[in-house]
Motif scaffolding. Structure first.
Motif, PDB file in Angstrom:
ATOM      1  N   UNK A  61      -1.599  -5.307   3.294  1.00 37.83           N
ATOM      2  CA  UNK A  61      -0.737  -4.117   3.384  1.00 37.83           C
ATOM      3  C   UNK A  61      -0.759  -3.322   2.085  1.00 37.83           C
ATOM      4  N   UNK A  62      -0.770  -4.020   0.961  1.00 41.13           N
ATOM      5  CA  UNK A  62      -0.780  -3.351  -0.337  1.00 41.13           C
ATOM      6  C   UNK A  62      -2.068  -2.559  -0.530  1.00 41.13           C
ATOM      7  N   UNK A  63      -3.214  -3.187  -0.248  1.00 46.65           N
ATOM      8  CA  UNK A  63      -4.497  -2.496  -0.409  1.00 46.65           C
ATOM      9  C   UNK A  63      -4.602  -1.301   0.530  1.00 46.65           C
ATOM     10  N   UNK A  64      -4.153  -1.476   1.754  1.00 51.12           N
ATOM     11  CA  UNK A  64      -4.231  -0.378   2.713  1.00 51.12           C
ATOM     12  C   UNK A  64      -3.352   0.793   2.283  1.00 51.12           C
ATOM     13  N   UNK A  65      -2.155   0.499   1.810  1.00 49.98           N
ATOM     14  CA  UNK A  65      -1.246   1.562   1.379  1.00 49.98           C
ATOM     15  C   UNK A  65      -1.775   2.262   0.136  1.00 49.98           C
ATOM     16  N   UNK A  66      -2.293   1.487  -0.792  1.00 49.77           N
ATOM     17  CA  UNK A  66      -2.845   2.094  -2.002  1.00 49.77           C
ATOM     18  C   UNK A  66      -4.033   2.982  -1.671  1.00 49.77           C
ATOM     19  N   UNK A  67      -4.873   2.514  -0.765  1.00 51.66           N
ATOM     20  CA  UNK A  67      -6.029   3.314  -0.363  1.00 51.66           C
ATOM     21  C   UNK A  67      -5.579   4.605   0.319  1.00 51.66           C
ATOM     22  N   UNK A  68      -4.562   4.499   1.156  1.00 50.97           N
ATOM     23  CA  UNK A  68      -4.063   5.689   1.856  1.00 50.97           C
ATOM     24  C   UNK A  68      -3.500   6.714   0.869  1.00 50.97           C
ATOM     25  N   UNK A  69      -2.921   6.241  -0.222  1.00 47.61           N
ATOM     26  CA  UNK A  69      -2.350   7.134  -1.226  1.00 47.61           C
ATOM     27  C   UNK A  69      -3.311   7.449  -2.368  1.00 47.61           C
ATOM     28  N   UNK A  70      -4.583   7.090  -2.184  1.00 50.94           N
ATOM     29  CA  UNK A  70      -5.637   7.377  -3.167  1.00 50.94           C
ATOM     30  C   UNK A  70      -5.321   6.751  -4.528  1.00 50.94           C
ATOM     31  N   UNK A  71      -4.782   5.522  -4.488  1.00 53.00           N
ATOM     32  CA  UNK A  71      -4.385   4.864  -5.722  1.00 53.00           C
ATOM     33  C   UNK A  71      -5.291   3.691  -6.097  1.00 53.00           C
ATOM     34  N   UNK A  72      -5.955   3.075  -5.111  1.00 54.80           N
ATOM     35  CA  UNK A  72      -6.691   1.846  -5.411  1.00 54.80           C
ATOM     36  C   UNK A  72      -7.500   1.505  -4.173  1.00 54.80           C
ATOM     37  N   UNK A  73      -8.630   1.269  -3.907  1.00 56.54           N
ATOM     38  CA  UNK A  73      -9.718   0.929  -4.765  1.00 56.54           C
ATOM     39  C   UNK A  73     -10.869   1.847  -4.487  1.00 56.54           C
ATOM     40  N   UNK A  74     -11.695   2.409  -5.360  1.00 54.67           N
ATOM     41  CA  UNK A  74     -11.623   2.035  -6.773  1.00 54.67           C
ATOM     42  C   UNK A  74     -10.459   2.718  -7.472  1.00 54.67           C
ATOM     43  N   UNK A  75     -10.104   2.212  -8.598  1.00 50.43           N
ATOM     44  CA  UNK A  75      -8.980   2.758  -9.363  1.00 50.43           C
ATOM     45  C   UNK A  75      -9.271   4.193  -9.766  1.00 50.43           C
TER      46      UNK A  75
END
Length: 394
Positions: A309-323
């Motif tokens: 969930x963390x990776x998916x949310x970060x990816x959706x918000x253009x936060x991670x990955x790649x950084x």
């Protein structure tokens, strides 16, 4: 046709306010096709002429004092040049007679026709304008705001001349006049009242009020309101997803915009470090508890779900990955903090449904993801107007 506004009936100076070449502080927006468009505000298309006293202007503003001194020097130089051109046709005080082919004796009657003439003195002049007044032309200022400020300078503070309350838009326009003409001391009493009245409503902090936020930063800077300036710049550093844009006819100092973005980028970099550390812990399984395996060999704890969930949310918000790399366009610490809250809330609800809430709480307590991000966001200081030694920083 020009509008004439009389502040001083015995005015020796005429201030001419040219209409704004563009709308006041338009905010740049983009439509669905990415074509730039502008939010505009109406402005006058004609000059406004204001009759004022040069003495009042000089006493109130060093900027006006310099302008009037330059005009006086230019007028004196012009008068001197005109006097020099008048006397240039004289030789030793006598008009030069026309050349004659014949010799003229001292007793010749022709010589007696040429008598000594003295050039009349030139009258003193303070202006080359036909009305005899000094004309000062101002560009890039709002006419109504300029009129209001000049009424204050001349002590004409009636309710029909100087409003008791103003909108944020009107105050920003007044601030531009005060800033450009160095009139902070002259309008201080009125400015404090206007700012205090507006500040009771608070400084905007939502993305739909970004323009108002920039206006507040500029107003707080011009009128030297330390508390408001620090609060508004802190909101900008935490909420904005890029540097402050340059707005036409709003001369916000470039250093202010730069320093706000420096704080924005620093806190985003620290937040990304926290996120990266959390992801690494979940990937490596380096948390204190191990994984629970059921009879079928499946992992039953919520750590894996939290990671996904963390990776998916970060990816959706253009936060991670790649950084993402600096300057982190489109990213804010507020968005990062909200995303982390959303992830952990979602995971906690799922873990509760599958009976793994206790393990999920232990995971959250070890990661300290949201507390760290919340503390990081709260720790953004905003900008100070003065140094510890009392020097102006901007």
């Amino acid at each position: 046709m020009s509008k004439i506004y009389e502040i001083d009936p015995d005015a020796d100076t005429l201030v001419v306010v040219r209409p704004l070449a563009d709308s006041f502080a338009p905010w740049p927006e983009h439509d669905a096709n990415g074509t730039p468009k502008t939010l505009t505000n109406g402005h006058s298309s004609a000059d406004v002429r204001i009759k004022v006293s040069s003495k009042h202007l000089s006493l109130a503003s060093s900027r006006f004092r310099d302008i009037l001194a330059q005009k006086a020097a230019a007028a004196a130089a012009s008068a001197k040049a005109e006097a020099a051109s008048t006397t240039a046709v004289h030789t030793n005080g006598f008009k030069t007679p026309p050349q004659s082919p014949g010799k003229i004796t001292p007793s010749s009657p022709t010589q007696s026709l040429w008598r000594k003439e003295v050039a009349p003195p030139s009258p003193p002049r303070s202006s080359d304008e036909a009305d005899g007044r000094i004309h000062i032309v101002l560009d890039g200022l709002d006419a109504d705001a300029t009129t209001t400020v000049l009424n204050i300078v001349h002590g004409r503070g009636g309710k029909d001349r100087v409003p008791k309350t103003v909108s944020l838009e009107a105050l920003a326009r007044i601030a531009v006049v005060v800033d450009k003409l160095k009139l902070q001391d002259a309008v201080e009493i009125y400015a404090d009242r206007w700012v205090d009245e507006l500040y009771r409503k608070g400084v905007p902090s939502t993305k739909n009020s970004r323009r108002d936020l920039v206006l507040w930063i500029y107003i707080a800077y011009v009128f030297q309101r330390e508390e408001i300036f620090r609060e508004a710049t802190k909101i900008a550093a935490t909420q904005l997803t890029g540097p402050l844009p340059t707005l036409a006819n709003l001369p916000l100092r470039a250093k202010i915009a730069h320093d706000i973005d420096v704080q924005r980028q620093e806190v985003i970099g620290q937040a990304l470090d926290i996120l990266e550390g959390a992801v690494n812990k979940l990937v490596e399984g380096s948390l204190e508890h191990g994984e629970d395996i059921d009879a079928a060999g499946e992992v039953t704890n919520s750590d894996t779900f939290l990671l996904g969930a963390l990776l998916r949310t970060l990816h959706r918000n253009k936060l991670f990955w790649p950084r993402p790399a600096a300057p982190y366009a489109g990213v804010s610490i507020a968005a990062i903090s909200r995303a982390a809250h959303d992830v952990q809330t979602q995971v906690w609800r799922t873990a509760f449904r599958i009976g793994d809430a206790t393990r999920n709480n232990r995971t959250n307590n070890q990661l300290l993801l949201t507390p760290q991000l919340d503390n990081l966001r709260a720790g953004v200081a905003g900008l100070a107007l003065k140094s510890e030694l009392g020097y102006n920083l901007y």
